[in-house]
Design an enzyme around this catalytic site. Structure first.
Site, PDB file in Angstrom:
ATOM      1  N   ASP A  18       0.856  -1.180   0.000  1.00  0.00           N
ATOM      2  CA  ASP A  18       0.000   0.000   0.000  1.00  0.00           C
ATOM      3  C   ASP A  18       0.896   1.236   0.000  1.00  0.00           C
ATOM      4  OD1 ASP A  18      -2.154   1.681   0.142  1.00  0.00           O
ATOM      5  OD2 ASP A  18      -2.787   1.099   2.156  1.00  0.00           O
ATOM      6  N   ASP A 112      -2.863   2.512  -6.046  1.00  0.00           N
ATOM      7  CA  ASP A 112      -1.838   2.588  -4.996  1.00  0.00           C
ATOM      8  C   ASP A 112      -1.761   1.369  -4.087  1.00  0.00           C
ATOM      9  OD1 ASP A 112      -4.280   3.066  -3.803  1.00  0.00           O
ATOM     10  OD2 ASP A 112      -3.557   4.658  -2.503  1.00  0.00           O
ATOM     11  N   GLU A 113      -2.469   0.280  -4.400  1.00  0.00           N
ATOM     12  CA  GLU A 113      -2.355  -0.904  -3.551  1.00  0.00           C
ATOM     13  C   GLU A 113      -2.635  -2.164  -4.353  1.00  0.00           C
ATOM     14  OE1 GLU A 113      -5.280  -1.584  -0.456  1.00  0.00           O
ATOM     15  OE2 GLU A 113      -6.591  -0.051  -1.326  1.00  0.00           O
TER      16      GLU A 113
END
Length: 373
Positions: A18, A112-113
């Protein structure tokens, strides 16, 4: 989630990566004047919604999805920056290329993860923790950004672990630790249990993972339906969901907040056309279609409503999408108050294989491994 865990199922090594305050961190990286300052990406000073907040802004209570005017009240020094999604996507692809050096089993959740299954990884590294450390170091070296990672034997616990030492941290939950770790946490911290469900659990006397574990399966199914089985097993640290690299998005949506409130149907239709066309461009680019159109309306007083319609067959073109969206829009007029935001979402998505009836999937065989996290 099956009725009971399969004792013959392989023990997986899962990493959840993350990025830390991703959008805001990219802006601070690219603009030295923003470093060390409270930054909000998205919205504006007067209207709109915060898409992301730097850690400096979070210290004041600024959070994503917060109205910009509220964020400004909490942090008068807040600097608003317009989002640059092309830049974020480019960096996301750069990070995903790092992941691909270690495993093809990558399940992105957003820019983003992502989850990574490194049980049988491309480098033959027996320790998932070592892989997570290498990935975090490479992300820092190649992008000048930081990432947090969680390592565990299933997706649920890996996700919890990545939140444990943020920002720029790493946390490992071993099979021996898993059940006890879950028992100690408030249910509101569980990924998959949102605020409304957590509040309902609290009303039923379920405050922690230990409380959740005490409730029998029939009780949880009675109060939470199909999700009850998922809650029953995660309370025991069990989650048999595989990492799915070809996971199709559940929905595609776009929305816009207006500088001045809308009161006429004609103005609203013009704005729905803009956001609807954005949605359809994405669908065309990725060759996906959907059957459910949802209209989102947020009024000047922040009251929010949604209206949906589901077709029997996938929507064929942009005209059909906009036609349904405008029908839904007409149903909310005449409006008793000004509209500050409109959004259009397409869901019940299907890729080309689903549309052509090809349901075959390759099922890779996995053998039982000794877990070295």
């Amino acid at each position: 989630m099956s009725d009971s865990p399969d004792p013959a199922a392989p023990i997986r090594k899962i990493i959840h990566v993350d990025m830390d305050a991703f959008y805001a961190s990219v802006e601070q990286r690219d603009n030295p004047e923003l470093r060390g300052r409270p930054v909000a990406v998205g919205g504006s000073r007067e209207r709109g919604v915060v898409a992301a907040a730097s850690y400096e802004a979070r210290k004041f209570g600024v959070r994503s999805a917060m109205p910009s005017v509220t964020a400004r009240r909490k942090c008068p020094e807040l600097v608003f920056v317009k989002p640059r999604f092309d830049a974020y996507r480019a960096i996301s692809m750069q990070i995903r290329a790092i992941f691909a050096d270690y495993t093809p089993l990558i399940e992105p959740l957003s820019l983003d993860e992502a989850y990574l299954d490194v049980t049988q990884n491309l480098k033959g590294i027996p320790s998932a923790t070592q892989i997570a450390e290498e990935i975090r170091a490479r992300i820092r070296a190649e992008t000048q950004l930081t990432a947090s990672a969680g390592v565990s034997y299933n997706k649920f616990l890996a996700k919890l672990a990545s939140d444990q030492n943020k920002p720029d941290g790493l946390f490992v939950i071993t099979p021996r630790m898993g059940p006890g770790f879950v028992e100690s946490l408030p249910v509101g911290r569980f990924h998959g249990i949102g605020p409304a469900t957590a509040a309902k659990m609290n009303r039923l006397g379920i405050e922690t993972g230990a409380d959740l574990r005490e409730r029998p399966l029939p009780f949880l199914q009675q109060h939470f339906g199909k999700a009850g089985r998922f809650y029953y097993w995660i309370a025991r640290g069990v989650d048999d969901r595989p990492v799915q690299p070809d996971r199709i998005r559940k929905s595609v949506g776009a929305e816009d907040t207006f500088a001045a409130d809308l009161f006429s149907l004609q103005e609203a239709q013009a704005e729905v056309a803009k956001v609807g066309e954005k949605v359809w461009r994405y669908c065309e680019k990725h060759n996906i279609r959907g059957r459910t159109v949802t209209l989102k309306v947020k009024y000047a007083d922040f009251q929010q409503i949604t209206r949906s319609r589901t077709q029997h067959i996938p929507i064929a073109d942009a005209a059909d999408l906009l036609g349904i969206a405008n029908d839904l829009l007409a149903g909310v007029f005449p409006t008793p108050k000004g509209i500050r935001l409109l959004g259009v979402t397409l869901s019940s998505l299907e890729g080309p294989s689903e549309r052509h009836g090809d349901s075959e999937r390759d099922e890779g065989s996995a053998r039982q491994l000794t877990l070295t996290l």
